[in-house]
Design an enzyme around this catalytic site. Structure first.
Site, PDB file in Angstrom:
ATOM      1  NE  ARG A 101      11.154   3.180  -3.016  1.00 55.90           N
ATOM      2  CZ  ARG A 101      10.402   2.131  -2.671  1.00 55.90           C
ATOM      3  NH1 ARG A 101       9.504   2.245  -1.705  1.00 55.90           N
ATOM      4  NH2 ARG A 101      10.538   0.974  -3.285  1.00 55.90           N
ATOM      5  CG  HIS A 128      10.164  -0.615  -8.295  1.00 55.63           C
ATOM      6  ND1 HIS A 128      11.422  -0.525  -7.728  1.00 55.63           N
ATOM      7  CD2 HIS A 128       9.341  -1.068  -7.299  1.00 55.63           C
ATOM      8  CE1 HIS A 128      11.353  -0.903  -6.458  1.00 55.63           C
ATOM      9  NE2 HIS A 128      10.110  -1.235  -6.176  1.00 55.63           N
ATOM     10  CD  GLN A 131       9.219  -5.706  -6.861  1.00 51.38           C
ATOM     11  OE1 GLN A 131       9.383  -5.093  -5.825  1.00 51.38           O
ATOM     12  NE2 GLN A 131       9.045  -7.020  -6.873  1.00 51.38           N
ATOM     13  CG  ASP A 219       2.008  -2.227  -7.995  1.00 46.85           C
ATOM     14  OD1 ASP A 219       1.922  -2.385  -6.760  1.00 46.85           O
ATOM     15  OD2 ASP A 219       2.647  -1.284  -8.515  1.00 46.85           O
ATOM     16  CB  CYS A 259       5.986  -5.231  -6.499  1.00 44.84           C
ATOM     17  SG  CYS A 259       4.704  -3.958  -6.460  1.00 44.84           S
ATOM     18  NE  ARG A 287      13.222  -5.357  -4.792  1.00 44.99           N
ATOM     19  CZ  ARG A 287      12.757  -4.166  -4.401  1.00 44.99           C
ATOM     20  NH1 ARG A 287      11.487  -4.046  -4.061  1.00 44.99           N
ATOM     21  NH2 ARG A 287      13.535  -3.104  -4.393  1.00 44.99           N
TER      22      ARG A 287
HETATM   23  N1   CP Z   1       8.173  -3.669  -3.560  1.00 40.45           N
HETATM   24  C1   CP Z   1       8.727  -2.615  -2.933  1.00 40.45           C
HETATM   25  O1   CP Z   1       9.459  -1.809  -3.510  1.00 40.45           O
HETATM   26  O2   CP Z   1       8.440  -2.546  -1.597  1.00 40.45           O
HETATM   27  P1   CP Z   1       8.786  -1.298  -0.659  1.00 40.45           P
HETATM   28  O3   CP Z   1       8.005  -0.130  -1.180  1.00 40.45           O
HETATM   29  O4   CP Z   1       8.322  -1.735   0.713  1.00 40.45           O
HETATM   30  O5   CP Z   1      10.250  -1.041  -0.717  1.00 40.45           O
HETATM   31  N1  NVA Z   2       3.499   1.152  -7.850  1.00 39.56           N
HETATM   32  C1  NVA Z   2       3.814   1.187  -6.446  1.00 39.56           C
HETATM   33  C2  NVA Z   2       4.919   0.228  -6.144  1.00 39.56           C
HETATM   34  C3  NVA Z   2       5.324   0.154  -4.697  1.00 39.56           C
HETATM   35  C4  NVA Z   2       6.476  -0.767  -4.475  1.00 39.56           C
HETATM   36  C5  NVA Z   2       4.175   2.611  -6.031  1.00 39.56           C
HETATM   37  O1  NVA Z   2       4.861   3.296  -6.794  1.00 39.56           O
HETATM   38  O2  NVA Z   2       3.779   3.034  -4.947  1.00 39.56           O
END
Ligand code: CP
Ligand code: NVA
Length: 303
Positions: A101, A128, A131, A219, A259, A287
């Site tokens: 990440r 993502h 997701q 989101d 998400c 997930r």
């Molecule tokens: N949806 C998602 O990626 O959640 P987290 O940021 O908690 O991993």
């Molecule tokens: N769009 C959000 C998704 C979190 C899972 C972010 O990038 O923070």
């Protein structure tokens, strides 16, 4: 050939179907999950916070018989202590998969460029895909199919929206993305998704977008790393909350997806996310099922 997952279009439609089929099968029959990662480690590197992604990866790897290794940014200090390429080479010498990440999507490209093991995007500024896999799984569980369904994404044209666009294009879902001016989905993403044969439309009015939708998805208005823009974004997104009135405009069959993490009172009203049409907890649980099936695919299970 699926050897990485930086964005969902790294998968062909065949791989996507296999991943979803296998995830559903293993969800129904957890006793049948084989130890395809037995004797292997999977590195999971994080530059941003996470609840669902970290836990889903760790549980997925453990239930495939593997050993997940959680690595925080400050432990390795990429491009400060050593380069991204050298970190990736070291991880690849001991780990079967590198999951990460990151803030900048390009870092994933650099890591993948340095190694032969699959790199998996656990969220970047651009995408993502893990997701989106869980989202498709959830929609298929709910409706029994993906082809021909209508999904309305209401809100910021961000990383989650981009991966959803590729997921929709690969699975025959018709997607409409409605955003306020200046927050639309990246035109390159729209073009790439359309080139895959997908129907991806943009809208400027959330009520237009949700008409006849089977799924209403939103989101956060402010993604991780954009905190300095939070106030400006709150102003720009005023009136864009997914509330009961918007869900009513979508018709009785429509479910609500997010998400997570969510901000009740901003992008979604409590009455919606905590109401009977919300499938967000099923989506969160999926997930793990999606990640487990993806990892199995990446190490060659079923091919
Ligand atoms: N949806 C998602 O990626 O959640 P987290 O940021 O908690 O991993
Ligand atoms: N769009 C959000 C998704 C979190 C899972 C972010 O990038 O923070």
């Amino acid at each position: 050939m699926t050897a990485r997952l930086l964005e969902l279009d790294d998968l062909g439609p065949g791989a996507l179907t296999r991943i979803l089929d296998r995830a559903l099968r293993w969800k129904r029959e957890p006793g049948s999950v084989p130890a395809v990662l037995g004797g292997h480690a999977v590195a999971a590197y994080f530059e941003k916070p996470s609840t669902r992604t970290r836990v889903s990866v760790e549980v997925a790897v453990a239930t495939l018989g593997g050993h997940p290794i959680f690595i925080r940014e400050e432990d390795v200090r990429i491009d400060d202590r050593e380069s991204a390429e050298d970190v990736a080479r070291t991880l690849a010498s001991m780990c079967r998969i590198i999951a990460a990440r990151v803030r900048a999507h390009g870092l994933l490209e650099r890591m993948q460029g340095a190694v032969d093991v699959p790199v998996v995007n656990l969220l970047s500024d651009a995408a993502h895909p893990c997701q989106a896999l869980a989202d498709l799984l959830t929609i298929r569980e709910r409706f029994g199919t993906l082809e021909g369904l209508r999904v309305a994404y209401v809100g910021d044209g961000n990383n989650v929206a981009a991966s959803l666009a590729f997921g929709a294009a690969l699975s025959g879902i018709e997607l409409v993305v409605a955003s306020p001016p200046g927050f639309e989905l990246d035109p390159d993403v729209v073009e790439r998704a359309r080139n895959l044969g997908g129907t991806v439309d943009l809208a400027a009015d959330p009520y237009d977008a949700v008409r006849d939708a089977d799924v209403v998805y939103t989101d956060v208005w402010t993604s991780m790393g954009q905190e300095d823009e939070a106030e400006q974004r709150r102003r720009a997104f005023a009136g864009w909350t997914v509330d009961a009135a918007l869900m009513a405009a979508a018709g009785p069959q429509a479910v609500f997806m997010h998400c997570l993490p969510a901000h009740r009172g901003e992008e979604v009203a409590s009455e919606v996310i905590d109401g009977p049409r919300s499938v967000v907890w099923q989506q969160a649980a999926n997930r793990m099922h999606a990640a487990r099936s993806l990892f199995a695919e990446l190490v060659g299970e079923g091919r």
